[in-house]
Write a protein that holds these residues in place. Structure first.
Motif, short mmCIF file in Angstrom:
data_model
loop_
_atom_site.label_atom_id
_atom_site.label_comp_id
_atom_site.label_asym_id
_atom_site.label_seq_id
_atom_site.Cartn_x
_atom_site.Cartn_y
_atom_site.Cartn_z
N ILE A 110 -9.11 1.28 -7.01
CA ILE A 110 -8.86 1.49 -5.58
C ILE A 110 -10.08 1.07 -4.77
N LYS A 127 1.90 10.94 -9.45
CA LYS A 127 0.51 11.40 -9.51
C LYS A 127 0.32 12.64 -10.36
N ARG A 182 1.07 4.23 -2.84
CA ARG A 182 0.81 5.65 -2.54
C ARG A 182 1.95 6.55 -2.99
N GLN A 183 3.13 5.98 -3.20
CA GLN A 183 4.27 6.77 -3.65
C GLN A 183 4.35 6.85 -5.18
N ARG A 184 3.37 6.32 -5.88
CA ARG A 184 3.40 6.32 -7.35
C ARG A 184 3.34 7.75 -7.89
N GLU A 207 -8.41 4.58 -11.88
CA GLU A 207 -7.81 4.40 -10.55
C GLU A 207 -8.88 4.35 -9.47
N ILE A 251 0.84 -1.21 0.00
CA ILE A 251 0.00 0.00 0.00
C ILE A 251 0.87 1.25 0.00
N ASP A 252 1.93 1.23 0.81
CA ASP A 252 2.81 2.39 0.88
C ASP A 252 3.50 2.64 -0.46
#
Length: 471
Positions: A44, A29, A25-27, A40, A21-22
């Motif tokens: 999600i 954007k 979230r760092q993808r 997305e 998950i972390d």
């Protein structure tokens, strides 16, 4: 050693999950296209639904242990609510799903394949819980409910579940509705300033009755209606209560009783306030509004407040006069208000205590809200030679106080034009919401209003003999 291996393994799985998950979230954007955002969101949401399934299954397993008690909680729900930072309703939903996974296998597969959402499954599980927990219900059928879940939105499925519960177990459905009706409550608390606070709860049927009565009256009414939704609801509530008293449909025909001196009715400086039953003293403006279309009883008091004479009750606007007024006006005559005559008061343009006649030439119909504006609100009504009714705002200026013009009819028309210009700059009148377009243009209009008001004030300082339309 063997006893600790599952715990270590489970901890590793959770670490992998949280790490994934972390990383997600760092993808990157930046510069995402609308189509990418839409894709997305759907992905999600589906991932969250799958995690909700895992949470529900784990919560149901936890509820069968005594761990909550060992950690000092009173119930599994209480422990989950605090430790997982959830609302009570959300915990109940999770437990319902977790405890009925075996009863909804096809529905679980539909969530896993993204045919329906977890919110659909929650409604289905709560329905299964209700039906299976009743001794009078028919067997629960997953198939029909799943077909509707694939077709319906969550909100529509919620309604359908009520219909299904009634069809499956009408006896329990009726009993629940009866208990809800018996649980109605309305608490009335009077504050030191005489205001009234309401706190209550209504069942679905009672709530529908209340809303159906208030909704039509809680819509914006005519020009200059800048009230918010809650303010309009409160005014509608008062209007409904006033109306049923006016038409005498209650068993004992109750009504507001106000006691006031003649000086108060005439708004003489230094006169006492009016005394109203169930309220603290009220202003002379309120007394004059209620007396505008009320029933008056003359009471003569000796200096020691001893009653020495009581006259007959007399309706200010009675019988034929009121019928003629209703026929002529048909509805509230405030600009662009169409509240019907039966919901309106007879307003004296020149109050009868000031020598105004109770005849058609001096009366117009005003609804509860606009009658208040004409008295306590300080607005003035002027009628043109053509019979048009114009509303002039009070001092201090609301949007633009141009009523200082020598001709009151011209003042009202000037205000109406300024209001029209201001509205054209706002896409969501009344004010108080988002201003669209050119904020500077709106500011320029307000500056023009202030300048006009300032010029009018200077003129009024030099010559204070201009006519003032009576309300």
């Amino acid at each position: 050693m063997l006893e600790t291996e599952p715990i270590v393994e489970e901890g590793a799985h959770l670490s992998d999950l949280l790490g994934a998950i972390d990383r997600f979230r760092q993808r990157p954007k930046a510069n995402r296209q609308p189509q990418e955002l839409a894709a997305e969101l759907k992905a999600i949401r589906h991932g969250q639904d799958l995690l909700e399934l895992e949470f529900a299954e784990t919560a149901a397993a936890f509820s069968k242990t005594e761990e909550y008690d060992e950690q000092g909680s009173v119930s599994p729900i209480d422990w989950i609510r605090h430790q997982c930072r959830m609302s009570t309703g959300a915990v109940w939903n999770s437990l319902a799903v977790g405890e009925h996974l075996d009863d909804l296998p096809r529905s679980v597969e539909a969530v896993e394949s993204a045919e329906i959402g977890y919110a659909h499954l929650t409604l289905m599980a709560r329905t299964a819980q209700s039906v299976q927990g009743s001794s009078t219900a028919a067997p629960f059928e997953e198939g029909g409910l799943l077909d509707k879940a694939r077709e319906y939105s969550v909100g529509r499925l919620w309604y359908f579940c009520h219909h299904m519960r009634h069809a499956t177990d009408p006896e329990k459905f009726a009993a629940e509705q009866s208990r809800a009706t018996e649980a109605r409550t309305l608490k009335m608390s009077t504050y030191e300033d005489g205001s009234l606070a309401l706190e209550g709860w209504f069942d679905s049927v009672g709530g529908a009755v209340v809303r159906s009565a208030l909704e039509p009256l809680a819509q914006p009414q005519g020009d200059h209606d800048e009230r918010g939704r809650e303010h309009r609801n409160a005014d509608a509530f008062v209007e409904v209560c006033s109306h049923v008293q006016d038409i005498g449909v209650l068993p004992q025909r109750p009504h507001l009783q106000v006691t006031a001196s003649l000086d108060t009715l005439r708004a003489v400086a230094g006169s006492p306030a009016g005394d109203m039953e169930y309220s603290l003293p009220v202003s002379a403006a309120t007394v004059r509004r209620l007396a505008c279309d009320g029933t008056i009883t003359r009471v003569v008091l000796a200096p020691e407040s001893v009653v020495i004479d009581v006259g007959r009750a007399r309706r200010v606007v009675a019988g034929a006069a009121r019928r003629a007024l209703n026929a002529r006006d048909g509805h509230c005559k405030w600009p662009r208000c169409e509240r019907p005559a039966s919901w309106s008061d007879a307003h004296h343009v020149v109050h009868w205590t000031d020598g105004g006649e109770t005849d058609l030439a001096n009366m117009i119909l005003l609804c509860h809200r606009h009658h208040w504006m004409a008295h306590e609100g300080g607005w003035q009504l002027v009628r043109t030679d053509e019979g048009e009714v114009l509303a002039v705002p009070p001092r201090p200026p609301g949007l633009a106080r141009l009523a200082d013009a020598e001709d009151p009819v011209q003042a009202a028309r000037q205000f109406a034009e300024q209001l029209r210009v201001a509205r054209s700059l706002r896409a969501d009148w009344p004010p108080g919401e988002r201003v669209v377009g050119d904020d500077a243009a709106w500011a320029r209009v307000m500056e023009a209003h202030d300048a006009a008001h300032h010029q009018a004030s200077q003129r009024s300082d030099l010559d204070d003999d201009g006519p003032d339309p009576a309300a």
